[in-house]
Scaffold this motif. Structure first.
Motif, mmCIF file in Angstrom:
data_model
loop_
_atom_site.group_PDB
_atom_site.id
_atom_site.type_symbol
_atom_site.label_atom_id
_atom_site.label_comp_id
_atom_site.label_asym_id
_atom_site.label_seq_id
_atom_site.Cartn_x
_atom_site.Cartn_y
_atom_site.Cartn_z
ATOM 1 N N GLN A 62 0.824 -1.204 0.000
ATOM 2 C CA GLN A 62 0.000 0.000 0.000
ATOM 3 C C GLN A 62 0.861 1.258 0.000
ATOM 4 N N MET A 63 1.982 1.208 0.674
ATOM 5 C CA MET A 63 2.849 2.377 0.772
ATOM 6 C C MET A 63 3.566 2.677 -0.549
ATOM 7 N N VAL A 64 4.005 1.602 -1.222
ATOM 8 C CA VAL A 64 4.794 1.841 -2.445
ATOM 9 C C VAL A 64 3.915 2.010 -3.677
ATOM 10 N N ARG A 65 2.660 1.597 -3.592
ATOM 11 C CA ARG A 65 1.807 1.642 -4.789
ATOM 12 C C ARG A 65 1.737 3.034 -5.433
ATOM 13 N N PRO A 66 1.448 4.123 -4.667
ATOM 14 C CA PRO A 66 1.367 5.430 -5.331
ATOM 15 C C PRO A 66 2.677 5.855 -5.982
ATOM 16 N N HIS A 67 3.803 5.460 -5.383
ATOM 17 C CA HIS A 67 5.107 5.815 -5.961
ATOM 18 C C HIS A 67 5.351 5.064 -7.270
ATOM 19 N N LEU A 68 4.987 3.778 -7.288
ATOM 20 C CA LEU A 68 5.182 2.997 -8.507
ATOM 21 C C LEU A 68 4.196 3.420 -9.592
ATOM 22 N N GLU A 69 2.998 3.886 -9.173
ATOM 23 C CA GLU A 69 2.061 4.427 -10.162
ATOM 24 C C GLU A 69 2.643 5.682 -10.808
ATOM 25 N N MET A 70 3.322 6.507 -10.028
ATOM 26 C CA MET A 70 3.953 7.710 -10.566
ATOM 27 C C MET A 70 5.075 7.347 -11.524
ATOM 28 N N VAL A 71 5.845 6.311 -11.154
ATOM 29 C CA VAL A 71 6.931 5.855 -12.040
ATOM 30 C C VAL A 71 6.364 5.387 -13.367
ATOM 31 N N CYS A 72 5.295 4.602 -13.309
ATOM 32 C CA CYS A 72 4.695 4.072 -14.529
ATOM 33 C C CYS A 72 4.125 5.198 -15.394
ATOM 34 N N SER A 73 3.455 6.161 -14.731
ATOM 35 C CA SER A 73 2.878 7.283 -15.466
ATOM 36 C C SER A 73 3.958 8.143 -16.110
ATOM 37 N N ALA A 74 5.039 8.408 -15.361
ATOM 38 C CA ALA A 74 6.132 9.225 -15.895
ATOM 39 C C ALA A 74 6.803 8.536 -17.069
ATOM 40 N N THR A 75 6.935 7.219 -16.986
ATOM 41 C CA THR A 75 7.540 6.469 -18.090
ATOM 42 C C THR A 75 6.667 6.543 -19.335
ATOM 43 N N ALA A 76 5.350 6.432 -19.146
ATOM 44 C CA ALA A 76 4.425 6.534 -20.281
ATOM 45 C C ALA A 76 4.494 7.919 -20.908
ATOM 46 N N ASP A 77 4.609 8.956 -20.046
ATOM 47 C CA ASP A 77 4.724 10.322 -20.563
ATOM 48 C C ASP A 77 6.011 10.501 -21.352
ATOM 49 N N ALA A 78 7.102 9.930 -20.825
ATOM 50 C CA ALA A 78 8.389 10.046 -21.519
ATOM 51 C C ALA A 78 8.336 9.371 -22.887
#
Length: 304
Positions: A62-78
């Protein structure tokens, strides 16, 4: 941590079922489970609690999920930015244009660029040739269009666009207004309106000195429209490119003995990696007819 591990984790967190998550990721369940195990080992704890057929996120998950969602979103944006850049869908291009170039020709080039590459975002600035060169070398500009007589070319690559004769601009009542040429020697003693952004400033001094010509400017102007207005009013002559003399009260007489020509170039920094936007600009510049004549292929090799 690898991106497929992040993607698999987020799929399981969404589905709360390893089998369904594997199907959504189009991977086998054992492969997905191994990837999750490796991620858990790297993060130092279980990400999921498996209770029979039920799967829940652990506290760590639960703690890491929002951070990994941000990583995934940033990668998609890149990836999207990269894709758009390569396909010229959203490409910024910082272009400097010499302030003494008549806008007519450049407007045609810009219009052609926008028609062929609507995603190209042109960021234009105008300045003197010397200032453009300095900003180009400093990295503030990607490409510039200017003429700078006597420029050392070790650091820059130049693609010639067009050449243009320099003329003496005089009012219609000037004693030489009907002459076919204006000898340099005739400048001696004339009132001179100095164009502060003139790319020949300093360059022509030696030539004038050899001819015994001394020109003392009586007016200084940064704007060609003001210069032409002062010439038309009979306040002095100006040294200008032929295509800039656009005033009903002013005549442009070619400078002779010697003649002066300026070569306008598309300039980049040698060895610097070029964006797709520069490639588009080069292609359109090579297609364009400059001042009514198709620019020759001589000296117009592709930028390297």
């Amino acid at each position: 941590m690898e991106m497929h591990q992040v993607r698999y984790f987020l799929a399981v967190a969404e589905e709360l079922n390893f089998s369904r998550a594997a199907r959504s990721c189009e991977v086998s369940q054992p492969a997905l489970s191994r990837a999750i195990k490796l991620l858990e080992a790297e993060l130092g704890g279980d990400l999921f609690r498996r209770e029979g057929k039920n799967t829940h996120l652990s506290e760590l998950g639960q703690m890491v999920r929002p951070h990994l969602e941000m990583v995934c979103s940033a990668t998609a944006d890149a990836k999207r930015v990269s894709r758009d850049l390569m396909q010229l869908k959203a490409v910024p291009l910082k272009l400097g244009i010499m302030s003494t170039i008549a806008p007519d020709e450049i407007v045609d080039l810009i219009a052609a660029l926008k028609a062929q590459h609507p995603g190209l975002e042109l960021r234009l600035c105008d300045a003197s040739a010397a200032e453009l060169r300095d900003r180009l070398l400093a990295g503030d500009l990607e490409v510039a269009i200017y003429a700078l007589p006597g420029e050392q070319r070790d650091e820059t690559h130049m693609m010639p666009l067009f050449s243009e004769q320099m003329v003496i601009a005089v009012n219609r009542s000037h004693r030489l207004s009907n002459a076919r040429g204006f000898p340099v020697s005739e400048m001696n003693g004339e009132n001179y309106i100095h164009r502060m952004n003139c790319e020949f400033a300093g360059y022509a001094d030696r030539i004038l000195s050899e001819k015994g010509v001394t020109c003392t400017p009586t007016y200084w102007s940064e704007r060609d429209d003001w210069t032409l207005a002062m010439v038309a009013a009979g306040l002095g002559f100006a040294f200008m490119p032929a295509n800039a003399v656009k005033h009903p009260g002013v005549i442009g007489i070619p400078v002779v003995d010697p003649e002066f020509w300026r070569l306008v170039n598309l300039v980049t920094v040698r060895g610097r990696r070029h964006s797709p936007g520069i490639g588009a600009l080069v292609r359109e510049a090579m297609r364009k007819k400059w001042y009514g004549e198709q620019a020759s292929g001589a000296g117009r090799a592709a930028l390297r």
